[in-house]
Write a protein that holds these residues in place. Structure first.
Motif, PDB file in Angstrom:
ATOM      1  N   ARG A   1      80.263 -20.204  30.816  1.00 59.28           N
ATOM      2  CA  ARG A   1      79.685 -20.792  32.021  1.00 59.28           C
ATOM      3  C   ARG A   1      80.383 -22.099  32.369  1.00 59.28           C
ATOM      4  N   ARG A   2      80.631 -22.953  31.366  1.00 57.11           N
ATOM      5  CA  ARG A   2      81.310 -24.220  31.616  1.00 57.11           C
ATOM      6  C   ARG A   2      82.747 -23.996  32.068  1.00 57.11           C
ATOM      7  N   ARG A   3      83.385 -23.011  31.501  1.00 53.72           N
ATOM      8  CA  ARG A   3      84.765 -22.720  31.910  1.00 53.72           C
ATOM      9  C   ARG A   3      84.820 -22.286  33.368  1.00 53.72           C
TER      10      ARG A   3
ATOM     11  N   GLY B   1      74.740 -21.003  19.555  1.00 53.35           N
ATOM     12  CA  GLY B   1      74.574 -21.375  20.949  1.00 53.35           C
ATOM     13  C   GLY B   1      73.581 -20.480  21.666  1.00 53.35           C
ATOM     14  N   ARG B   2      73.416 -20.764  22.970  1.00 52.29           N
ATOM     15  CA  ARG B   2      72.459 -20.027  23.780  1.00 52.29           C
ATOM     16  C   ARG B   2      73.070 -19.509  25.068  1.00 52.29           C
TER      17      ARG B   2
ATOM     18  N   GLU C   1      75.560 -16.958  27.524  1.00 50.08           N
ATOM     19  CA  GLU C   1      75.477 -15.519  27.766  1.00 50.08           C
ATOM     20  C   GLU C   1      76.141 -14.709  26.662  1.00 50.08           C
ATOM     21  N   LEU C   2      77.308 -15.148  26.212  1.00 49.10           N
ATOM     22  CA  LEU C   2      78.003 -14.405  25.154  1.00 49.10           C
ATOM     23  C   LEU C   2      77.235 -14.468  23.840  1.00 49.10           C
ATOM     24  N   ALA C   3      76.574 -15.573  23.582  1.00 48.00           N
ATOM     25  CA  ALA C   3      75.755 -15.662  22.364  1.00 48.00           C
ATOM     26  C   ALA C   3      74.601 -14.670  22.428  1.00 48.00           C
ATOM     27  N   ARG C   4      73.976 -14.551  23.601  1.00 47.61           N
ATOM     28  CA  ARG C   4      72.898 -13.566  23.740  1.00 47.61           C
ATOM     29  C   ARG C   4      73.445 -12.147  23.610  1.00 47.61           C
TER      30      ARG C   4
END
Length: 354
Positions: free
Chosen positions: A6-8, A113-114, A116-119
């Motif tokens: 998301r930050r990228r 982390g929390r 999208e990829l972590a989920r």
């Protein structure tokens, strides 16, 4: 700071927004620089250069178009590298996923982390837990089935060897024959249970409205003698109820629950069978107390409350497993809990007919 996807994406988008208004200025600057360099080049004292510049000047209008093309190409290259940078966490996640397989079902990604990829990684870990449980269930089922079949076969072999080793009297031959017949019947029950479990796992071949209360009445009529022998009183509370499914499988569902209710009951106990709206079917017996933590395991194949596999009349431990499979084939839910006065209460919920 961890660069999450998301930050990228936000960073690349912000840079694109900041660079967008500058692109026309960059194109104009590039055109001006190109024109200036061309003028300075034409002023050099090189023989024949004046003639070349004279031929090029009429086509100088293409310089803005060339500048636009160069700027567009640079933007596409920048966006390409930006997209690769944004999707790098996905590429890094593909490596661990590629190593998952039957040979290492215990491998887990365990992300931090929390984002999208972590989920997504946690969802993959949860999926692997379910797959691992399925593989383990299959292995346990095969091992238990082998054990259940090996025990009576070994008994049969021993009885046959005893009969062949010496001459038997009439009473000994009759005893040997009855023991062989009992062992053979146990094998038949086990194989029949395995076939019923396999058929119910394949789903329903047809869906026809069936009177559940009529099916229960028919099944209970066939268990009156067995209940009388076990000194078990059968109480019924039947309300007309129509369900959609296969009659043969529904009869097997009721039969398994009633048979278990009688087999695992106490002498002088009772068996209560009810058909109503919710749950559609309820079977309660007054057998030995059942620990609450052991109830869920009773629905697993070859699982019994007693440790002795050959206890309780030689049952194969498939009754509740088959009942669960049949219920699921009818889009229903089966649940059990300890009864109030000992024994087990099994509730079967089936969808209402439209």
């Amino acid at each position: 700071m961890t660069w999450t996807p998301r930050r990228r994406v936000l960073l690349v988008g912000l840079l694109a927004l900041l660079a967008g208004p500058l692109l026309p200025a960059v194109g104009s600057w590039l055109t001006g620089v190109t024109w200036t360099w061309g003028q300075q080049l034409c002023e050099l004292p090189v023989p024949g250069l004046t003639t070349v510049c004279g031929n090029v000047r009429p086509g100088a209008f293409v310089l803005p178009l060339v500048a636009v093309l160069l700027v567009t190409l640079a933007v596409l290259v920048a966006l390409w590298f930006g997209a690769v940078w944004c999707l790098r966490p996905v590429r890094d996640l593909a490596g661990p996923i590629g190593h998952l397989g039957p040979q290492n079902l215990g491998h887990r990604i365990r992300p931090r982390g929390r984002d999208e990829l972590a989920r997504l990684a946690r969802a993959i870990d949860e999926m692997m837990e379910r797959i691992s449980a399925g593989y383990e269930g299959q292995r346990r089922f095969a091992a238990n089935a082998s054990h259940e079949l090996r025990t009576p076969l070994a008994v049969q072999r021993t009885l046959i060897e005893v009969g062949m080793a010496r001459a038997l009297t009439g009473e000994q031959l009759e005893l040997l024959t009855s023991q062989l017949l009992e062992t053979n019947e146990r094998n038949e029950r086990l194989i029949e249970g395995l076939l019923a479990l396999s058929e119910s796992d394949q789903g329903l071949r047809s869906r026809i409205p069936q009177r559940l209360d009529a099916i229960v009445t028919s099944v209970l009529a066939g268990y009156q003698d067995r209940a009388r022998e076990a000194a078990v009183t059968i109480d019924t509370h039947l309300v007309p109820r129509v369900v959609v499914g296969e009659r043969v499988l529904l009869e097997r569902l009721v039969s398994n629950l009633v048979e278990n209710g009688i087999k695992y009951n106490r002498r002088g106990g009772s068996l209560t069978v009810a058909v109503s709206g919710t749950p559609a079917l309820s079977v309660v017996n007054t057998g030995q107390p059942v620990p609450a933590e052991a109830v869920a395991g009773l629905f697993e194949p070859f699982r019994r409350l007693a440790r002795d596999r050959t206890s309780h009349g030689g049952g194969a431990g498939l009754g509740l497993a088959i009942a669960r499979s049949i219920t699921q084939a009818h889009d229903g839910i089966i649940a059990a809990r300890p009864a109030e006065h000992g024994g087990l209460r099994v509730d079967v919920q089936l969808p209402n007919t439209i």
